[in-house]
Write a protein that holds these residues in place. Sequence first.
Motif, PDB file in Angstrom:
ATOM      1  N   LEU A 150      37.481  46.794 -37.521  1.00 41.79           N
ATOM      2  CA  LEU A 150      37.072  45.631 -36.720  1.00 41.79           C
ATOM      3  C   LEU A 150      37.007  44.369 -37.582  1.00 41.79           C
ATOM      4  N   GLY A 151      36.434  44.489 -38.770  1.00 47.33           N
ATOM      5  CA  GLY A 151      36.331  43.331 -39.670  1.00 47.33           C
ATOM      6  C   GLY A 151      37.687  42.781 -40.063  1.00 47.33           C
ATOM      7  N   LEU A 152      38.624  43.678 -40.352  1.00 45.67           N
ATOM      8  CA  LEU A 152      39.961  43.213 -40.731  1.00 45.67           C
ATOM      9  C   LEU A 152      40.687  42.598 -39.547  1.00 45.67           C
ATOM     10  N   TRP A 153      40.479  43.131 -38.337  1.00 39.08           N
ATOM     11  CA  TRP A 153      41.088  42.510 -37.159  1.00 39.08           C
ATOM     12  C   TRP A 153      40.506  41.116 -36.914  1.00 39.08           C
ATOM     13  N   VAL A 154      39.234  40.943 -37.183  1.00 41.50           N
ATOM     14  CA  VAL A 154      38.637  39.604 -37.043  1.00 41.50           C
ATOM     15  C   VAL A 154      39.341  38.647 -37.990  1.00 41.50           C
ATOM     16  N   ILE A 155      39.555  39.079 -39.219  1.00 44.99           N
ATOM     17  CA  ILE A 155      40.282  38.246 -40.190  1.00 44.99           C
ATOM     18  C   ILE A 155      41.707  38.002 -39.696  1.00 44.99           C
ATOM     19  N   TRP A 156      42.353  39.054 -39.178  1.00 47.41           N
ATOM     20  CA  TRP A 156      43.727  38.965 -38.668  1.00 47.41           C
ATOM     21  C   TRP A 156      43.834  37.871 -37.608  1.00 47.41           C
ATOM     22  N   PHE A 157      42.888  37.854 -36.670  1.00 48.35           N
ATOM     23  CA  PHE A 157      42.948  36.881 -35.577  1.00 48.35           C
ATOM     24  C   PHE A 157      42.349  35.535 -35.955  1.00 48.35           C
ATOM     25  N   LEU A 210      42.933  51.474 -42.094  1.00 47.19           N
ATOM     26  CA  LEU A 210      41.617  51.661 -42.706  1.00 47.19           C
ATOM     27  C   LEU A 210      40.912  52.906 -42.171  1.00 47.19           C
ATOM     28  N   LEU A 211      41.378  53.431 -41.042  1.00 46.92           N
ATOM     29  CA  LEU A 211      40.808  54.680 -40.533  1.00 46.92           C
ATOM     30  C   LEU A 211      41.070  55.843 -41.486  1.00 46.92           C
ATOM     31  N   LEU A 231      34.377  57.234 -46.293  1.00 48.98           N
ATOM     32  CA  LEU A 231      33.316  56.313 -45.895  1.00 48.98           C
ATOM     33  C   LEU A 231      32.518  56.764 -44.680  1.00 48.98           C
ATOM     34  N   GLY A 232      33.085  57.667 -43.910  1.00 44.18           N
ATOM     35  CA  GLY A 232      32.491  58.039 -42.627  1.00 44.18           C
ATOM     36  C   GLY A 232      33.188  57.257 -41.527  1.00 44.18           C
ATOM     37  N   LEU A 233      33.230  57.837 -40.334  1.00 43.27           N
ATOM     38  CA  LEU A 233      33.955  57.216 -39.226  1.00 43.27           C
ATOM     39  C   LEU A 233      33.354  55.875 -38.825  1.00 43.27           C
ATOM     40  N   ARG A 234      32.048  55.785 -38.740  1.00 46.52           N
ATOM     41  CA  ARG A 234      31.404  54.533 -38.319  1.00 46.52           C
ATOM     42  C   ARG A 234      31.764  53.388 -39.260  1.00 46.52           C
ATOM     43  N   THR A 235      31.657  53.627 -40.553  1.00 52.15           N
ATOM     44  CA  THR A 235      31.980  52.578 -41.533  1.00 52.15           C
ATOM     45  C   THR A 235      33.457  52.210 -41.466  1.00 52.15           C
ATOM     46  N   ALA A 236      34.310  53.211 -41.333  1.00 48.81           N
ATOM     47  CA  ALA A 236      35.752  52.938 -41.244  1.00 48.81           C
ATOM     48  C   ALA A 236      36.071  52.102 -40.008  1.00 48.81           C
ATOM     49  N   LEU A 237      35.424  52.410 -38.882  1.00 50.44           N
ATOM     50  CA  LEU A 237      35.650  51.618 -37.661  1.00 50.44           C
ATOM     51  C   LEU A 237      35.181  50.184 -37.844  1.00 50.44           C
TER      52      LEU A 237
END
Length: 167
Positions: free
Chosen positions: A135-142, A118-119, A125-131
């Motif tokens: 993070l959001g997808l990793w939360v879903i992942w875990f 997603l980076l 989107l801009g770096l902040r939004t991409a980060l």
Amino acid sequence: MTNTTTTDLVCPLWRRLIALLYDVVAVLAIVMTVGLVCQLATGGQLITITGAQVHIAWWYRPLQAVVVTAYFVLSWLRGGQTLGMRPWRTRVTTREGARLSLWQAVLRAAAAAVPVLLLLLAPVLGLRTALWCVLGLWVIWFATGLVDSRRRPIHDLIAGTEIRRIG
């Protein structure tokens, strides 16, 4: 009554996340070392700035990805543990408790790294939004580890692996 050994104990999510934080420190050290070696090898031309444009050698990011992936894959193949997993006494194994095959280790690393892709949206989107998206997808992942009986996140489900407490 079932006969449960310590190697059969499922690793709780909090323990695996703390071990992952330890691994982030190791990965940062690896990335910094590779960056230094590359800067020295290119005579300081690895990253150049022209006006407001920053240019990074085309091969640098793929090299970093290969080196970081190698850290995890080789750690899992060598003893089932990364540096972060050792103090928390956890080990990655197959579902049956055996050592990972090369294919499982590579598949696990690739699946765990999918959110990082997603980076690639940063220029749009801009770096902040991409980060935040990463993070959001990793939360879903875990989050799947909260509902799976063996506490496995998506990358463990894909690779047929799990994290166990040892000792």
